[in-house]
Write a protein that holds these residues in place. Structure first.
Motif, PDB file in Angstrom:
ATOM      1  N   LEU A   6     -10.253  19.099  -1.229  1.00 42.70           N
ATOM      2  CA  LEU A   6      -8.863  19.112  -2.225  1.00 42.70           C
ATOM      3  C   LEU A   6      -8.142  17.428  -1.996  1.00 42.70           C
ATOM      4  O   LEU A   6      -8.441  17.031  -1.765  1.00 42.70           O
ATOM      5  N   TRP A   7      -7.181  18.050  -2.930  1.00 44.99           N
ATOM      6  CA  TRP A   7      -6.662  16.663  -3.822  1.00 44.99           C
ATOM      7  C   TRP A   7      -5.509  16.680  -1.942  1.00 44.99           C
ATOM      8  O   TRP A   7      -5.372  17.903  -1.810  1.00 44.99           O
ATOM      9  N   ASN A   8      -4.745  15.757  -0.913  1.00 49.22           N
ATOM     10  CA  ASN A   8      -4.714  15.925  -0.322  1.00 49.22           C
ATOM     11  C   ASN A   8      -3.568  14.511  -0.159  1.00 49.22           C
ATOM     12  O   ASN A   8      -3.287  13.646  -1.395  1.00 49.22           O
ATOM     13  N   ASP A   9      -1.938  15.087   0.031  1.00 44.93           N
ATOM     14  CA  ASP A   9      -1.118  14.315  -0.614  1.00 44.93           C
ATOM     15  C   ASP A   9      -0.320  12.699  -0.360  1.00 44.93           C
ATOM     16  O   ASP A   9       0.140  12.298  -0.528  1.00 44.93           O
ATOM     17  N   ASP A  10      -1.500  12.920   0.713  1.00 44.58           N
ATOM     18  CA  ASP A  10      -1.280  11.150   1.350  1.00 44.58           C
ATOM     19  C   ASP A  10      -2.552   9.946   0.163  1.00 44.58           C
ATOM     20  O   ASP A  10      -1.467   9.140   0.254  1.00 44.58           O
ATOM     21  N   TYR A  11      -2.722  11.064  -0.517  1.00 43.20           N
ATOM     22  CA  TYR A  11      -3.294  10.438  -1.114  1.00 43.20           C
ATOM     23  C   TYR A  11      -3.195   9.116  -2.891  1.00 43.20           C
ATOM     24  O   TYR A  11      -3.200   8.526  -3.301  1.00 43.20           O
ATOM     25  N   TRP A  12      -1.260   9.704  -2.718  1.00 48.89           N
ATOM     26  CA  TRP A  12      -0.462   9.501  -3.784  1.00 48.89           C
ATOM     27  C   TRP A  12      -0.190   7.699  -3.103  1.00 48.89           C
ATOM     28  O   TRP A  12       0.165   7.093  -3.876  1.00 48.89           O
ATOM     29  N   LEU A  13       0.286   7.853  -2.010  1.00 48.79           N
ATOM     30  CA  LEU A  13      -0.347   6.263  -1.341  1.00 48.79           C
ATOM     31  C   LEU A  13      -1.140   4.931  -1.982  1.00 48.79           C
ATOM     32  O   LEU A  13      -1.086   4.021  -2.533  1.00 48.79           O
ATOM     33  N   TYR A  49      -6.805  10.032 -13.307  1.00 47.10           N
ATOM     34  CA  TYR A  49      -5.973   9.124 -14.694  1.00 47.10           C
ATOM     35  C   TYR A  49      -5.090   9.496 -14.334  1.00 47.10           C
ATOM     36  O   TYR A  49      -3.845   9.744 -14.943  1.00 47.10           O
ATOM     37  N   GLN A  50      -5.255  10.815 -14.864  1.00 47.50           N
ATOM     38  CA  GLN A  50      -4.246  12.527 -14.576  1.00 47.50           C
ATOM     39  C   GLN A  50      -3.164  12.463 -14.040  1.00 47.50           C
ATOM     40  O   GLN A  50      -1.979  12.088 -14.432  1.00 47.50           O
ATOM     41  N   ARG A  51      -3.029  11.855 -12.254  1.00 52.03           N
ATOM     42  CA  ARG A  51      -2.085  11.631 -11.626  1.00 52.03           C
ATOM     43  C   ARG A  51      -1.765  10.728 -11.799  1.00 52.03           C
ATOM     44  O   ARG A  51      -0.835  11.007 -11.152  1.00 52.03           O
ATOM     45  N   GLN A  52      -2.320   9.732 -11.842  1.00 55.21           N
ATOM     46  CA  GLN A  52      -1.581   8.304 -12.841  1.00 55.21           C
ATOM     47  C   GLN A  52      -0.055   8.814 -13.933  1.00 55.21           C
ATOM     48  O   GLN A  52       0.615   8.100 -13.456  1.00 55.21           O
ATOM     49  N   ASN A  53      -0.434   9.577 -14.298  1.00 56.59           N
ATOM     50  CA  ASN A  53       0.210  10.195 -15.026  1.00 56.59           C
ATOM     51  C   ASN A  53       1.183  10.991 -15.026  1.00 56.59           C
ATOM     52  O   ASN A  53       2.991  10.708 -14.974  1.00 56.59           O
ATOM     53  N   ASP A  54       1.342  11.403 -13.813  1.00 57.05           N
ATOM     54  CA  ASP A  54       2.057  12.098 -12.743  1.00 57.05           C
ATOM     55  C   ASP A  54       3.061  11.352 -12.408  1.00 57.05           C
ATOM     56  O   ASP A  54       4.954  11.298 -12.682  1.00 57.05           O
ATOM     57  N   ILE A  55       2.561   9.994 -11.831  1.00 58.31           N
ATOM     58  CA  ILE A  55       3.653   8.760 -11.216  1.00 58.31           C
ATOM     59  C   ILE A  55       4.367   8.723 -12.402  1.00 58.31           C
ATOM     60  O   ILE A  55       5.336   8.635 -11.901  1.00 58.31           O
ATOM     61  N   ALA A  56       3.710   8.072 -13.118  1.00 58.11           N
ATOM     62  CA  ALA A  56       4.454   7.323 -14.420  1.00 58.11           C
ATOM     63  C   ALA A  56       5.539   8.409 -14.406  1.00 58.11           C
ATOM     64  O   ALA A  56       7.042   8.042 -14.975  1.00 58.11           O
ATOM     65  N   ILE A  63       6.688  12.613  -5.240  1.00 55.78           N
ATOM     66  CA  ILE A  63       6.154  11.373  -6.065  1.00 55.78           C
ATOM     67  C   ILE A  63       7.581  10.524  -5.724  1.00 55.78           C
ATOM     68  O   ILE A  63       7.560   8.856  -6.082  1.00 55.78           O
ATOM     69  N   GLU A  64       8.620  11.110  -6.689  1.00 56.28           N
ATOM     70  CA  GLU A  64      10.067  10.433  -6.260  1.00 56.28           C
ATOM     71  C   GLU A  64      10.341   9.976  -5.462  1.00 56.28           C
ATOM     72  O   GLU A  64      10.663   8.990  -5.167  1.00 56.28           O
ATOM     73  N   ARG A  65      10.552  10.843  -3.755  1.00 53.51           N
ATOM     74  CA  ARG A  65      10.378  10.086  -2.454  1.00 53.51           C
ATOM     75  C   ARG A  65       9.202   8.588  -2.736  1.00 53.51           C
ATOM     76  O   ARG A  65      10.145   7.662  -1.280  1.00 53.51           O
ATOM     77  N   ILE A  66       8.181   9.514  -2.707  1.00 49.09           N
ATOM     78  CA  ILE A  66       6.623   7.276  -2.022  1.00 49.09           C
ATOM     79  C   ILE A  66       7.976   6.730  -3.504  1.00 49.09           C
ATOM     80  O   ILE A  66       7.210   5.425  -2.754  1.00 49.09           O
ATOM     81  N   TRP A  67       8.344   7.140  -4.715  1.00 48.28           N
ATOM     82  CA  TRP A  67       8.519   5.849  -5.621  1.00 48.28           C
ATOM     83  C   TRP A  67       9.472   5.077  -4.925  1.00 48.28           C
ATOM     84  O   TRP A  67      10.048   3.863  -4.691  1.00 48.28           O
TER      85      TRP A  67
END
Length: 215
Positions: A6-13, A49-56, A63-67
């Motif tokens: 499954l998706w792991n939040d570490d992958y946001w990096l 690709y969909q998760r890139q939209n979440d970043i955008a 995501i806000e904290r990582i940004w």
């Protein structure tokens, strides 16, 4: 590849590092860098690709904290990504996938064919789209469209023509009786069976998306 992975939040990096590469923003679904990350994480390009939209859109507080922490400090992000890869054992058969059921899904479409290392199955899809744009008499190396596509994919026009001729053999409207002398017949058959019945507009849109890999 990993059905249970499954998706792991570490992958946001890793995804944010890709998002922040110039030009900053959402990268095409099938760009080479997106496909590379998909293969690394074993998560289909569509999902990334969909998760890139979440970043955008800064969709979640995480995501806000990582940004806030990394968007203005690419060196810090690079260090964090490097550490993550070292800890997780990416691109290895080590601990990262220990105990995880492995099942290939999209990965095979982006790996070289055993029959011809210059080709990957997704490239045959792009050539199939070209097939439906041409007439049999124009499926030759001298045709500009054949030359342009071959140049884009960095393969000889002769190889593109070989694939087009294979598709002629599978086309029920042409009723070709003589089987082409080609070791690419089997992979071409697989692509034909998967995509030849798509609406031409749907296939054209998909082929255009796949072409981003070479741009």
């Amino acid at each position: 590849m990993a059905k249970n992975q499954l998706w792991n939040d570490d992958y946001w990096l890793l995804l944010m590092q890709l998002y922040l590469r110039k030009p900053v923003g959402i990268k095409p679904m099938y760009s080479r860098e997106m496909v590379s990350l998909s293969l690394e994480l074993h998560i289909a390009p569509q999902q990334l690709y969909q998760r890139q939209n979440d970043i955008a859109n800064l969709e979640t507080p995480r995501i806000e904290r990582i940004w806030k922490e990394y968007s203005q400090n690419p060196q810090r992000l690079t260090r964090a990504v490097r550490l993550l890869r070292e800890m997780k054992g990416f691109n290895s058969a080590g601990d990262f996938f220990e105990g995880v059921a492995i099942e290939e899904t999209f990965e095979g479409d982006f790996r070289p064919l055993a029959e011809e290392s210059r080709l990957m199955p997704f490239m045959l899809v792009i050539i199939l789209d070209l097939y439906f744009r041409l007439t049999p008499i124009t499926m030759v190396a001298e045709t500009p469209e054949v030359q342009d596509l071959s140049r884009l994919m960095r393969i000889p026009a002769k190889l593109t023509v070989e694939i087009l001729l294979n598709y002629q053999y599978f086309d029920p409207y042409l009723r070709r009786q003589k089987q082409p002398d080609s070791n690419l017949l089997s992979p071409c058959r697989q692509i034909w069976e998967r995509y030849a019945n798509w609406e031409t507009s749907q296939l054209a849109e998909y082929a255009e998306q796949l072409s981003a890999y070479f741009k």
